[in-house]
Design a protein around this motif. Structure first.
Motif, short mmCIF file in Angstrom:
data_model
loop_
_atom_site.label_atom_id
_atom_site.label_comp_id
_atom_site.label_asym_id
_atom_site.label_seq_id
_atom_site.Cartn_x
_atom_site.Cartn_y
_atom_site.Cartn_z
N SER A 1 45.40 90.35 64.84
CA SER A 1 44.72 91.16 63.98
C SER A 1 44.18 92.13 65.49
N THR A 2 44.39 93.30 65.02
CA THR A 2 43.21 93.93 66.71
C THR A 2 42.23 93.51 67.19
N ASP A 3 41.95 93.41 68.22
CA ASP A 3 40.92 92.19 68.98
C ASP A 3 40.27 91.44 68.37
N GLU A 4 41.33 90.89 68.09
CA GLU A 4 41.11 89.41 68.06
C GLU A 4 41.26 88.60 69.22
N LYS A 5 39.98 87.12 69.05
CA LYS A 5 40.78 86.59 70.03
C LYS A 5 40.61 85.55 69.63
N GLN A 6 39.67 84.37 68.87
CA GLN A 6 40.04 83.49 68.08
C GLN A 6 40.03 83.32 65.79
N THR A 7 40.76 83.03 65.88
CA THR A 7 41.03 82.00 64.39
C THR A 7 41.16 80.94 64.09
#
Length: 521
Positions: free
Chosen positions: A501-507
Motif C-alpha cells: 500500500s501507499t506509505d507501507e513500510k512493513q507487512t
C-alpha cells in the motif's frame, strides 16, 4: 426482568422461577452533582502503612519498597475539610487525595486551603466494555484459541491465586451454574460495594438496581466459569480465589466513577491481591463538556486513574488487566480508553474467531504512545469486557505455576507467548497468548521458531507459505507497529500475493503457527 437479563441467565446457566423473594429489584435515584478529586500536599510522617501483613510480606518478597503511597491520608486534613462542610467520599493513599462533591462556593474555599495541592474534576464516564449478547452464545472457541487444554494437562487452574475483580455488579453470581463451583468451595472471600457501602455480601449478589449489575457476573464467569451440566468451560482460573468490588453505579447509561475504582484498587492492595481484572474504562462523556478528555490525552499519565494504575504496577507489584475498549468503529474516537493507556497495565483487545485479526469494535492503540497498546488480544463477540477476563485467567495459571514471578515478569511471559510476538501492532498487540508457549517459557525452554523476517522491494511480492489455512490475515503497516489496514488474503497453490500500500513500510503475515515480517525497501 429484561430480555438482556434473561439472556445472561441462559448464558451462565441459572433461572429464577416463581420465587420473587430471592431477587430484589430496587429503584435508585441519582442526584447529579459535581464531583472532584482534592489532591493534597503531604502526609503525616508518623502514620503507619495501611497494609495487611500479607501485603507487606508480598512486597518484601518482590523487593518492593513500602513508601508514603502506602500511608493513609492525613486525618488532620480530613478534619479541616469536614469543618469546612466538605464530606470526603473516597480516600486515596496512592494519589494522596480525597473525592468530594463541591459547590461553587466550596470549590473556591477548598482551593485556598494551604494543604490543598490541586482540585481536579472526576470523569463520570466509566463505560462498561461489553455489547449485547445473543441468546445462544458459544464461548468455547476462545478456550481453544488460547490452548486451554494445555493448562489443564499441566494442572494449572489458578489454584492459590487471589484475583480481584472491579466491576459494575455481581448480581446472581452465586446462582449461576457456571460459577456454583466457586461459591461451593467458598472461593469468593470478600465483597465490597463502593457505590452503596451499606450493602452486605448478600445484598450485592441478590439486589438488582440496574441492568449493569450483572456485568461483573459475566466477567467472573469468563475468568473462572465452568458449567458441568452443559460441559462448557468459560474461563481458565476455575480454582482461583476472588475478591469482588462494585465500583460502578450503572444507572446513568452504564457509567461509573473513578474514585470508587481507585478505592477498590487500594483495598485489594491492602489485602495482598496481586492480580486484578477491570472491564471498565474511560473514553468521553463528562457532564461538563469542558472536562472531556481528548483522544490525545490517552497518553498513560494525564488521567488520575492511569496514574493510579501505574503506581499499582510500579510500586505495588500488581498486574492489572484492562479491557482495551469498544470504540474501534467510532470515527470520533477509535483508540483505547484509560486506564488501558497506562504502560504498566495489560490492555486486552478482541479478535475475530477464524482470522485472529482485530474485530471491528475493538479499540486500537494511539500512534502517539511510545509503547505498544493493546498488549495482547483474544476472541470475543461481546466486547473487550469478555476478552480481558480470559487473559486474567491465563495470568492466574502462569502465577500458579511460579508464584515468585513479579507482575512485570508475568506480563512479559503473556506477551512472549502470543502468536505474533515479536511483531506486535496497535490493532491486536502481540496477538493471542498460547498456553503451550507460556508453559515452555515458565520452564525456561526454547520456543519453536515461529517468527522470521525478510526484505522485499517493489510494489508486489509473491510469498511461498506452508500452512493449512486457506485465508490468512495480513497487516499493512506504516512502521514497525502502526497498522494502515488489515486484510484477509487467500492462499493460492501455496503462495500468497502481497500488494504494498501507499506509505507501507512493513507487512505482517499471520499464519497462526508462524508469523512473517516483510520489510519493504
Amino acid at each position: 426482568m429484561t430480555l438482556r437479563l434473561s439472556v445472561l441467565f441462559c448464558l451462565l446457566g441459572f433461572f429464577v422461577k416463581g420465587q420473587p423473594n430471592q431477587i430484589r429489584i430496587s429503584q435508585v435515584s441519582h442526584q447529579q452533582s459535581l464531583k472532584y478529586w482534592v489532591l493534597l500536599h503531604d502526609k503525616d510522617p508518623k502514620a503507619l502503612p495501611a497494609l495487611s501483613s500479607t501485603s507487606i510480606n508480598q512486597r518484601k518478597a518482590q523487593n518492593l519498597l513500602i513508601d508514603d503511597t502506602d500511608k493513609p491520608v492525613s486525618t488532620n486534613y480530613l478534619d479541616q475539610l469536614k469543618q469546612a462542610g466538605v464530606q470526603p467520599i473516597c480516600q486515596s493513599r496512592w494519589l494522596n487525595a480525597v473525592s468530594a462533591r463541591l459547590t461553587t462556593q466550596q470549590y473556591a474555599q477548598v482551593s485556598k486551603m494551604p494543604f490543598v495541592k490541586a482540585i481536579q474534576a472526576i470523569d463520570p464516564a466509566i463505560v462498561i466494555m461489553s455489547i449485547g449478547l445473543p441468546a445462544n452464545p458459544q464461548l468455547a472457541p476462545v478456550m481453544s484459541q488460547v490452548e486451554a487444554p494445555d493448562f489443564a494437562r499441566a494442572g494449572l487452574t489458578g489454584r492459590f491465586v487471589n484475583i480481584g475483580v472491579i466491576d459494575a455488579g455481581f448480581f446472581g453470581a452465586d446462582s449461576a451454574n457456571a460459577l456454583k463451583h466457586v461459591f461451593a468451595r467458598k472461593g469468593v472471600k470478600q465483597v465490597r460495594d463502593y457505590v452503596n457501602e451499606k450493602k452486605t455480601h448478600n445484598d450485592l449478589l441478590h439486589t438488582l438496581e440496574t441492568n449493569a449489575d450483572f456485568h461483573g457476573t459475566e466477567v467472573l464467569a469468563a475468568i473462572a466459569g465452568n458449567d458441568p451440566i452443559e460441559n462448557i468451560q468459560f474461563g481458565l482460573a476455575t480454582d482461583a480465589t476472588f475478591y469482588l468490588a462494585r465500583s460502578d453505579q450503572g444507572n446513568r447509561e452504564y457509567r461509573g466513577e473513578e474514585d470508587n475504582w481507585v478505592a477498590a484498587m487500594e483495598w485489594m492492595d491492602s489485602l495482598g491481591v496481586r492480580l486484578i481484572n477491570t472491564s471498565l474504562g474511560y473514553a468521553k462523556g463528562m457532564s461538563n463538556p469542558k472536562d472531556n478528555y481528548e483522544p490525545g490525552q490517552m497518553d498513560g499519565h494525564t488521567s488520575l486513574i492511569s496514574q493510579a494504575a501505574q503506581i499499582a504496577a510500579d510500586k505495588k507489584g500488581i498486574l492489572i488487566i484492562v479491557s482495551a475498549g469498544n470504540e474501534g468503529e467510532d470515527r470520533s474516537w477509535r483508540i483505547i480508553s484509560t486506564p488501558a493507556d497506562a504502560q504498566g497495565v495489560l490492555a486486552i483487545g478482541a479478535t475475530n474467531a477464524r482470522l485472529w485479526n482485530r474485530i471491528g469494535y475493538s479499540s486500537i492503540g494511539p500512534e502517539s504512545l511510545p509503547y505498544l497498546k493493546p498488549n495482547v488480544s483474544c476472541f470475543s463477540l461481546y466486547g473487550t469486557s469478555l476478552s480481558a477476563p480470559v487473559i486474567t485467567g491465563f495470568a492466574a495459571c502462569v502465577m500458579q505455576a511460579n508464584p515468585k514471578l513479579t507482575n512485570k515478569e508475568v506480563m512479559a511471559i503473556i506477551e512472549k507467548s502470543a502468536h505474533l510476538y515479536p511483531y506486535g501492532n496497535n490493532y491486536i498487540g502481540y496477538g493471542v497468548p498460547q498456553a503451550s508457549r507460556a508453559i515452555a517459557l515458565l520452564h525456561n525452554q526454547a520456543l519453536p521458531e515461529m517468527a522470521r523476517s525478510m526484505k522485499a522491494t517493489g510494489k508486489t511480492m509473491i510469498l511461498p507459505v506452508t500452512t493449512n489455512e486457506l485465508i490468512v490475515s495480513v497487516f499493512h503497516k506504516k512502521d514497525a507497529t502502526h497498522v494502515l489496514q488489515q486484510e484477509a488474503v487467500k492462499i493460492n497453490n501455496g503462495k500468497l500475493i502481497l500488494r504494498r500500500s501507499t506509505d507501507e513500510k512493513q507487512t505482517t503475515v499471520d499464519l497462526k503457527k508462524e508469523v512473517i515480517e516483510i520489510i519493504w525497501d
